[in-house]
Design a protein around this motif. Sequence first.
Motif, PDB file in Angstrom:
ATOM      1  N   SER A 156       2.546   1.843  -3.435  1.00  0.00           N
ATOM      2  CA  SER A 156       1.627   2.179  -4.531  1.00  0.00           C
ATOM      3  C   SER A 156       0.748   3.367  -4.155  1.00  0.00           C
ATOM      4  O   SER A 156      -0.339   3.532  -4.700  1.00  0.00           O
ATOM      5  CB  SER A 156       0.798   0.954  -4.929  1.00  0.00           C
ATOM      6  N   ASP A 157       1.239   4.188  -3.225  1.00  0.00           N
ATOM      7  CA  ASP A 157       0.608   5.481  -2.893  1.00  0.00           C
ATOM      8  C   ASP A 157      -0.735   5.365  -2.187  1.00  0.00           C
ATOM      9  O   ASP A 157      -1.423   6.360  -2.004  1.00  0.00           O
ATOM     10  CB  ASP A 157       0.401   6.349  -4.146  1.00  0.00           C
ATOM     11  N   GLU A 158      -1.144   4.125  -1.788  1.00  0.00           N
ATOM     12  CA  GLU A 158      -2.456   4.014  -1.148  1.00  0.00           C
ATOM     13  C   GLU A 158      -2.466   4.660   0.230  1.00  0.00           C
ATOM     14  O   GLU A 158      -3.485   5.176   0.672  1.00  0.00           O
ATOM     15  CB  GLU A 158      -2.880   2.546  -1.072  1.00  0.00           C
ATOM     16  N   SER A 193      -0.633   7.342   1.048  1.00  0.00           N
ATOM     17  CA  SER A 193      -0.757   8.779   0.769  1.00  0.00           C
ATOM     18  C   SER A 193      -2.195   9.125   0.398  1.00  0.00           C
ATOM     19  O   SER A 193      -2.698  10.185   0.768  1.00  0.00           O
ATOM     20  CB  SER A 193       0.157   9.181  -0.380  1.00  0.00           C
ATOM     21  N   ALA A 194      -2.843   8.225  -0.342  1.00  0.00           N
ATOM     22  CA  ALA A 194      -4.231   8.480  -0.738  1.00  0.00           C
ATOM     23  C   ALA A 194      -5.110   8.630   0.495  1.00  0.00           C
ATOM     24  O   ALA A 194      -5.984   9.493   0.548  1.00  0.00           O
ATOM     25  CB  ALA A 194      -4.747   7.352  -1.641  1.00  0.00           C
ATOM     26  N   LEU A 195      -4.870   7.793   1.507  1.00  0.00           N
ATOM     27  CA  LEU A 195      -5.640   7.928   2.750  1.00  0.00           C
ATOM     28  C   LEU A 195      -5.394   9.299   3.369  1.00  0.00           C
ATOM     29  O   LEU A 195      -6.310   9.981   3.797  1.00  0.00           O
ATOM     30  CB  LEU A 195      -5.257   6.831   3.738  1.00  0.00           C
ATOM     31  N   GLU A 196      -4.109   9.710   3.383  1.00  0.00           N
ATOM     32  CA  GLU A 196      -3.780  11.002   3.987  1.00  0.00           C
ATOM     33  C   GLU A 196      -4.470  12.158   3.281  1.00  0.00           C
ATOM     34  O   GLU A 196      -4.988  13.055   3.939  1.00  0.00           O
ATOM     35  CB  GLU A 196      -2.264  11.227   3.967  1.00  0.00           C
ATOM     36  N   VAL A 197      -4.480  12.144   1.945  1.00  0.00           N
ATOM     37  CA  VAL A 197      -5.112  13.273   1.265  1.00  0.00           C
ATOM     38  C   VAL A 197      -6.635  13.250   1.418  1.00  0.00           C
ATOM     39  O   VAL A 197      -7.286  14.236   1.162  1.00  0.00           O
ATOM     40  CB  VAL A 197      -4.741  13.392  -0.235  1.00  0.00           C
ATOM     41  N   MET A 198      -7.181  12.122   1.856  1.00  0.00           N
ATOM     42  CA  MET A 198      -8.616  12.100   2.183  1.00  0.00           C
ATOM     43  C   MET A 198      -8.822  12.411   3.657  1.00  0.00           C
ATOM     44  O   MET A 198      -9.925  12.242   4.180  1.00  0.00           O
ATOM     45  CB  MET A 198      -9.211  10.731   1.843  1.00  0.00           C
ATOM     46  N   MET A 205       0.834  -1.211   0.000  1.00  0.00           N
ATOM     47  CA  MET A 205       0.000   0.000   0.000  1.00  0.00           C
ATOM     48  C   MET A 205       0.861   1.250   0.000  1.00  0.00           C
ATOM     49  O   MET A 205       0.549   2.224  -0.667  1.00  0.00           O
ATOM     50  CB  MET A 205      -0.914   0.015   1.225  1.00  0.00           C
TER      51      MET A 205
END
Lengths: 265, 242
Positions: free
Chosen positions: A124-126, A128-133, A121
């Motif tokens: 593959s930036d997942e 970071s994706a949580l952080e930006v949400m 995760m």
Amino acid sequence: MNVFAKLGGFLLARVDSAGYVVDLLVRAIGSLHRLPRRLRFTLDMAFNAGVRSLPVTMVVAAFAGAILAMQTGIELRRFGDTAVLGTITALSMCREMGPFITGVILAATVGSSMAAELGTMQVSDEVSALEVMSVDPVDYLVLPRVVALAIMCPLLTVLSNLVGIYGGSVIAEHNLGVSPDLFWQSAREALTSSGTLLPKEVYVGLFKAFVFGTAIATVSCASGLRASGGALGVGLAVQAAVRNSVILIIVLGFIVTWFFYFLTG
Amino acid sequence: MIELRDVHKRLGGRQILDGLTLTVPEGMNFVLMGPSGTGKSVTLRHVIGILKPDQGSVRVDGQEVPAMDRAQLMALRKRMGYLFQNGALINWLTVAENVALPLREHGRLPRAETDDRVHEVLRLVGMDHAAHQYPPSISGGMRLRTGLARALVTKPEYVLYDEPNAGLDPIISQQIHELIVEVRDKVGVTGLVVTHSRACATFCGDRIGILEQGRLAVEGTVAELAHSDHPLARAFLGGDAD
Ligand SMILES: Nc1ncnc2c1ncn2[C@@H]1O[C@H](COP(=O)(O)OP(=O)(O)O)[C@@H](O)[C@H]1O
Ligand SMILES: [Mg+2]
């Protein structure tokens, strides 16, 4: 000079990653109030961890109990005192071997897959994706895993203890001439004869298992979250997770035993 | 408006951003191009506040991003979508659950409204038919569309696109480009688009900037850069690029 610089760098990196693990644990504890939201996921995790590691743990625990009975039996036979074999096997299993075996197997099966999962995760930036949400990865990813293992490790340890004592009884009967009745009776007495519901050995063992479960999950999540550099990085994270978990199991096991039997008598 | 002024950032012992200045005007798609590893993703991470500059200022609508506290960052991230390379979906959630995640996690909307909103954005990106599939079982293009739906579900004013067509074939890429334009024109989103692809830059972009050695080497409208003599502009936008 160069050697010292390297050694210094190595030590700094160790301190840095230890600091990260402690920080992660503190943050996971700090987000415990979010647990009700994550309860289903946590229970799924705990169930999966249990199912995945159960068969191996039971086989290894049976052998560990057998080894314990053999090792102590060899000496006891010289003194003709094999009647206490059940007591010794039961207590050593509960205090040391059960939690240890369970912890090592959990580190190898569940800890490694946690590191692989979070590592994948991360690269593959997942994460970071949580952080930006504005979803905290600690509360969303780490907390359920830590709680799951903190629950599952003691539960599996109870089973390991029972299976280990059974493994010991087989050796006692076939190789040391101790009847199963005598073995189980002395084991049962050892485990019920104290004033409390169960003797200190059992509680210390279960506490140890709780500490191991928490440590394995935290260390494995930390390795995963710090992975970088694609598939190779994930591989290194898994390696570090298992290595550090096993080291911690040994060190923490020592500290807990020392604390309950030597420091506080 | 997104404004970066003289941003410096060192990472892993290397100066990645070295005086980057860049402005994304309201309602436009600004395309950021540049060789791999020059700090395009790092730039996007500064805009949404995952990374802080060592020096310089990053402003969104006049507000300084590095100075924001947790609550302000949350508010900013609600107004700003981020499309990651390959979508960065959570594998154990369905397409619809992935898209609903930003709404559910901050659960202020009633469930029915959340579901309506999720299906609205899924329809926009053409993924409504696959709402109950899991990310590992769908194609790269579908994952990217889902990522875009997730970026749009909070009705952001800004979307940051990180290589929205990496690894996609030209036909699927073109569909994504059309979506990016549609998001600008119909939803009124301001976009910062990172890409290598000339097709993407010329189709989606209003302005283009090319990053080299930590700052913009050239910047201008699509038409200006297409006829520029600058070697980087020719390399990225010239006839034999792509
Ligand atoms: N968190 C980080 N720590 C150290 N180095 C990083 C970090 N993030 C990015 N980098 C480095 O910064 C450089 C630019 O990365 P990136 O912005 O991802 O490039 P790209 O322009 O291809 O998107 C790369 O060399 C990468 O290794
Ligand atoms: Mg990138």
